[in-house]
Motif scaffolding. Structure first.
Motif, mmCIF file in Angstrom:
data_model
loop_
_atom_site.group_PDB
_atom_site.id
_atom_site.type_symbol
_atom_site.label_atom_id
_atom_site.label_comp_id
_atom_site.label_asym_id
_atom_site.label_seq_id
_atom_site.Cartn_x
_atom_site.Cartn_y
_atom_site.Cartn_z
ATOM 1 N N GLN A 52 -5.174 -2.225 -10.205
ATOM 2 C CA GLN A 52 -4.729 -2.691 -8.831
ATOM 3 C C GLN A 52 -4.493 -4.348 -8.670
ATOM 4 O OE1 GLN A 52 -7.545 -1.722 -5.831
ATOM 5 N NE2 GLN A 52 -5.797 -0.525 -4.878
ATOM 6 N N GLU A 83 2.084 1.902 -3.823
ATOM 7 C CA GLU A 83 1.086 1.929 -4.970
ATOM 8 C C GLU A 83 1.033 3.099 -5.624
ATOM 9 O OE1 GLU A 83 -3.541 0.426 -5.272
ATOM 10 O OE2 GLU A 83 -3.024 2.597 -4.404
ATOM 11 N N SER A 93 0.960 -1.175 0.058
ATOM 12 C CA SER A 93 -0.104 -0.036 -0.053
ATOM 13 C C SER A 93 0.848 1.236 0.013
ATOM 14 C CB SER A 93 -0.856 0.130 1.154
ATOM 15 O OG SER A 93 -0.348 -0.007 2.536
#
Length: 399
Positions: free
Chosen positions: A153, A140, A137
């Motif tokens: 994703q 990203e 995370s």
């Protein structure tokens, strides 16, 4: 009279419908003073899904509406991941674009590498995977800035899981990461990192094994992913929670215990029949057999069993445990004690043969399974989001 009274009370409480072989009791609106006590939630559905279907009585698994046997050969693992997530069975161009997009994310990020290489060498590989996924995370935005496309994703997460698993193996075996690019699927590139001299040979087998385990309905880990999704948790947290649940010895972690079983039988020099007789005498669990859902052969196990029947020389290096798997299968499948209780080989009995062939230590068995199941976890996360289901909040009975 009691039955009539019960039926009346049921119809007052529920809308009763039939779906396939099941009767479905759906609470009517306004009913808020009734609690159903269902330990293990074996008879409780908290969602509706089109991702997969299991027919335990006949021993069939469907991805969408297609039997798993037909999926193999129609596409590969990357294409199957696309199908599960989008629920589109006939979009070759979409599958191709999904695969191409995934390949660009097969890279070991310096930030993730810094986190992972400082973990204790003794850490379990599933915990290593969990830490790595959680850390994704934080990077990203670097790789998919401003992303609002769930498919992008998904590409990123699936590719990175293969990267993290390969990096764990390399740290354990003092292998340097190969940063060269490749147009091969991520499962092939995983093998190029851990066993480059055999990658071309093993990739077709690995692809099939991945496809067999990509999705399997509302099991413990998938339900955990949906639980986190229902709370509004991000997908990285949800996938990490699925990994944590999957590690359990009664779930994906059981595969590691099958490896221990093989090692014990071989080291003691006893037969499969002797081992099973001992286990039965002590009333102990025999890992690699039985499944809560299937009352017949698990189709995934049967496919792997048939694959191992081949005289392909690729299996020579694992012939000892391959023959042992056959002996255990014959012993159990021809014993009415087991068959009358619907106890047949499950996939873990044969997974171990393939993972050993690929050079994986037994501690990585569940990691290898996770590389498959991440496709299903992602599919359920997004299906839960699109259905806008309420937060999961079971009741409890005070004892």
């Amino acid at each position: 009279m009691e039955n009539n009274t019960l039926q009346t009370s049921l119809t007052d409480l529920f809308n009763i419908t039939t779906t396939g072989t099941h009767q479905v009791l759906e609470f009517k609106k306004g009913i808020n003073n009734v609690i159903v006590f269902d330990p293990g939630a074996n008879h409780t559905s908290f969602c509706k899904s089109s991702i997969s279907r299991i027919d335990g009585k006949t021993g069939q698994l469907f991805y969408g509406s297609t039997p798993i046997e037909e999926k193999i050969g129609e596409t590969d693992f990357e294409g199957l991941a696309f199908q599960l997530i989008t629920q589109l069975d006939n979009d070759p161009s979409g599958e191709l674009q999904f695969s191409k997009g995934m390949h660009q994310y097969f890279v070991l990020d310096a930030g993730i590498q810094a986190v992972l290489q400082h973990l204790p060498a003794s850490i379990h590989p599933m915990d290593f995977l969990l830490v790595g996924v959680t850390a994704l995370s934080g990077i990203e935005e670097k790789y998919i800035p401003g992303n609002e496309d769930p498919l992008v994703q998904a590409q990123f997460i699936i590719a990175q899981l293969f990267v993290i698993a390969a990096y764990y193996y390399q740290l354990q075996h003092n292998i340097t990461w190969n940063s060269s690019t490749s147009a091969q699927p991520v499962y092939h590139r995983f093998l190029q990192q851990v066993s480059p001299e055999k990658a071309d040979l093993y990739a077709p087998l690995f692809n099939i094994i991945l496809m067999l385990h990509a999705e399997h309905g509302q099991n413990c880990s998938t339900a955990t992913v949906r639980n986190i999704a229902s709370a509004g948790g991000d997908i990285y947290t949800a996938i990490a929670s699925g990994i944590a649940a999957f590690k359990g010895r009664l779930h994906g972690g059981a595969s590691q215990y099958v490896s221990q079983m093989y090692n014990e039988i071989i080291q003691r020099g006893i037969s499969a029949s002797e081992f099973i007789a001992e286990k039965m005498g002590r009333r102990e669990v025999i890992y690699g057999f039985g499944h809560r859902i299937y009352k017949n052969w698990d189709p995934r196990a049967r496919i792997m069993y048939n694959m191992l029947q081949s005289d392909d020389p690729v299996y020579v290096s694992v012939d000892v445990i391959r023959r042992l798997a056959f002996e255990l299968t014959d012993r159990v499948s021809n014993d009415t004690y087991f068959t009358s209780r619907f106890i047949f080989p499950n996939p873990d009995l044969f997974n171990n043969v393939f993972y050993t062939l690929f050079g994986m230590p037994s501690s990585m068995n569940t990691v290898m399974l996770s590389l498959s199941r991440v496709a299903g976890w992602i599919a359920h996360y997004y299906e839960n989001q699109s259905d806008r289901l309420p937060i999961i909040r079971p009741q409890e009975l005070y004892k």
